[in-house]
Design a protein around this motif. Structure first.
Motif, PDB file in Angstrom:
ATOM      1  N   LEU A   1      19.030   1.300 -16.675  1.00 18.77           N
ATOM      2  CA  LEU A   1      18.603   2.553 -16.078  1.00 18.77           C
ATOM      3  C   LEU A   1      17.226   2.414 -15.458  1.00 18.77           C
ATOM      4  N   SER A   2      16.352   1.656 -16.108  1.00 22.29           N
ATOM      5  CA  SER A   2      15.001   1.455 -15.593  1.00 22.29           C
ATOM      6  C   SER A   2      15.028   0.709 -14.270  1.00 22.29           C
ATOM      7  N   VAL A   3      15.869  -0.324 -14.200  1.00 18.32           N
ATOM      8  CA  VAL A   3      15.977  -1.092 -12.964  1.00 18.32           C
ATOM      9  C   VAL A   3      16.511  -0.203 -11.838  1.00 18.32           C
ATOM     10  N   ALA A   4      17.548   0.568 -12.165  1.00 16.44           N
ATOM     11  CA  ALA A   4      18.111   1.471 -11.164  1.00 16.44           C
ATOM     12  C   ALA A   4      17.084   2.504 -10.729  1.00 16.44           C
ATOM     13  N   GLY A   5      16.321   3.003 -11.699  1.00 18.45           N
ATOM     14  CA  GLY A   5      15.304   3.997 -11.383  1.00 18.45           C
ATOM     15  C   GLY A   5      14.227   3.441 -10.487  1.00 18.45           C
ATOM     16  N   ALA A   6      13.838   2.190 -10.730  1.00 21.22           N
ATOM     17  CA  ALA A   6      12.825   1.570  -9.884  1.00 21.22           C
ATOM     18  C   ALA A   6      13.329   1.455  -8.451  1.00 21.22           C
ATOM     19  N   GLY A   7      14.598   1.099  -8.308  1.00 29.18           N
ATOM     20  CA  GLY A   7      15.174   0.997  -6.977  1.00 29.18           C
ATOM     21  C   GLY A   7      15.287   2.339  -6.298  1.00 29.18           C
ATOM     22  N   ALA A   8      15.445   3.394  -7.110  1.00 27.45           N
ATOM     23  CA  ALA A   8      15.614   4.741  -6.557  1.00 27.45           C
ATOM     24  C   ALA A   8      14.299   5.380  -6.147  1.00 27.45           C
ATOM     25  N   CYS A   9      13.179   4.820  -6.577  1.00 26.84           N
ATOM     26  CA  CYS A   9      11.885   5.444  -6.280  1.00 26.84           C
ATOM     27  C   CYS A   9      11.652   5.593  -4.782  1.00 26.84           C
TER      28      CYS A   9
ATOM     29  N   ALA B   1      11.390   9.304  -0.171  1.00 29.88           N
ATOM     30  CA  ALA B   1      11.835   9.706   1.158  1.00 29.88           C
ATOM     31  C   ALA B   1      12.471  11.087   1.119  1.00 29.88           C
ATOM     32  N   TYR B   2      13.261  11.335   0.082  1.00 30.11           N
ATOM     33  CA  TYR B   2      13.890  12.652  -0.069  1.00 30.11           C
ATOM     34  C   TYR B   2      12.820  13.732  -0.231  1.00 30.11           C
ATOM     35  N   THR B   3      11.846  13.468  -1.094  1.00 29.11           N
ATOM     36  CA  THR B   3      10.777  14.434  -1.335  1.00 29.11           C
ATOM     37  C   THR B   3      10.050  14.775  -0.047  1.00 29.11           C
ATOM     38  N   SER B   4       9.766  13.764   0.755  1.00 32.96           N
ATOM     39  CA  SER B   4       9.073  14.003   2.018  1.00 32.96           C
ATOM     40  C   SER B   4       9.896  14.891   2.934  1.00 32.96           C
TER      41      SER B   4
END
Length: 314
Positions: free
Chosen positions: A9-17, A22-25
């Protein structure tokens, strides 16, 4: 030791950052903070949208998974020619700051009280609350009755419901260790899932055109906001178990609009119990779900007018 599942999950989360940023912007460009004003209350910023420049104050408090824009195109246009309408983001929602202990209903009510103290000093306001916002409105009336002319509640949550009904993702998002990682994944799937599920919130009433965009639901899927919402929802039942014992103290008029076919909450377990403790004018709406202030916005606005001018509930 970190489990394999947590590591993955941590690895996936890092990739999702990156996609999360971009979504937040994008969503913040579509719904800029400049449309409101930041009021500092107890050292923390509260974002307040305003409409109208004259007349008695009306404070509107949104529900879970939402923000102040919920009211900017529904109730505010019906009232802005007669009232000063204040629509506040709850702590950690929209553009209001989150802080330790912000899930407590007393803390949220204190932030709303601070908005009134600064923007309508010395005046009493009609407080409008939808769903979770109804619980905050009730707490505001309990803790600061000097600020409250009356309550108009739309499908309010008021009592603990005996457990259950919690979405699995709120547990993950609220968890101290996993939550910050998990919420980085939310922008990749959350908006599409919510768009598909909006029907159930309004059902059996139709979903208003462009509801997702007009109410800026996309702001929810910024990771800090999603986590704040999950913490609020996970904490709510315990908070209400304590708060509901105080409802006998309420002396202000209360009008409640309740959909007879609400499947998000049980009116019987909420306004039904509230009526046993304090006088309530209950408006039961047949063929209505959890969002009465949309299809019945005119009726809700009339109730606000009546309480603002000293009219008592029946």
């Amino acid at each position: 030791m970190i489990s394999i599942a947590l590591l993955a999950l941590s690895v996936a989360g890092a990739g999702a950052c990156v996609s999360s940023a971009a979504y937040t912007s994008r969503v913040q460009q579509a719904n800029p903070v400049s449309t409101g004003r930041i009021v500092t209350v107890n050292g923390h910023g509260v974002n307040v949208l305003t409409a109208g420049t004259a007349g008695p104050p009306v404070l509107m408090i949104h529900g879970a998974s939402a923000n102040a824009r919920e009211f900017s195109w529904t109730l505010a246009p019906r009232l802005e020619s007669e009232f000063r309408v204040l629509m506040a983001d709850r702590p950690g929602h929209g553009y209001s700051q989150r802080f330790d202990g912000a899930s407590a209903l007393g803390a949220q009510a204190a932030q709303m009280a601070g908005v009134l103290d600064q923007l309508a000093p010395g005046e009493k306001a009609v407080i409008v609350g939808h769903s979770f916002g109804g619980a905050v409105a009730l707490r505001l009336a309990l803790d600061r009755p000097d600020l409250v002319e009356g309550l108009v509640l739309s499908a309010p949550v008021s009592h603990d419901w005996g457990g259950g009904g919690q979405a699995w993702y709120n547990g993950l998002a609220a968890a101290p260790l996993v939550g910050p990682v998990f919420t980085q994944l939310v922008p990749t799937v959350g908006p599409a899932q919510v768009r598909a599920g909006i029907d159930s919130v309004f059902d059996p009433a139709p979903v208003p055109e462009n509801y997702f965009e007009n109410s800026a639901i996309g702001l929810l899927f910024r990771p800090p906001n999603f986590r704040a919402n999950a913490q609020d929802v996970r904490t709510l039942e315990g908070e209400l178990a304590s708060q509901s014992k105080r409802y006998g103290e309420l002396t202000v008029p209360i009008v409640v609009f309740s959909g007879s076919r609400d499947t998000v909450i049980s009116p019987k377990l909420h306004v039904g119990e509230l009526k046993k403790q304090v006088p309530v004018e209950l408006v039961i709406l047949p063929d209505e779900g959890h969002m009465p202030h949309h299809a019945h916005g005119g009726d809700v606005a009339n109730a606000i007018r009546r309480l603002a001018t000293g009219g008592e509930s029946r």
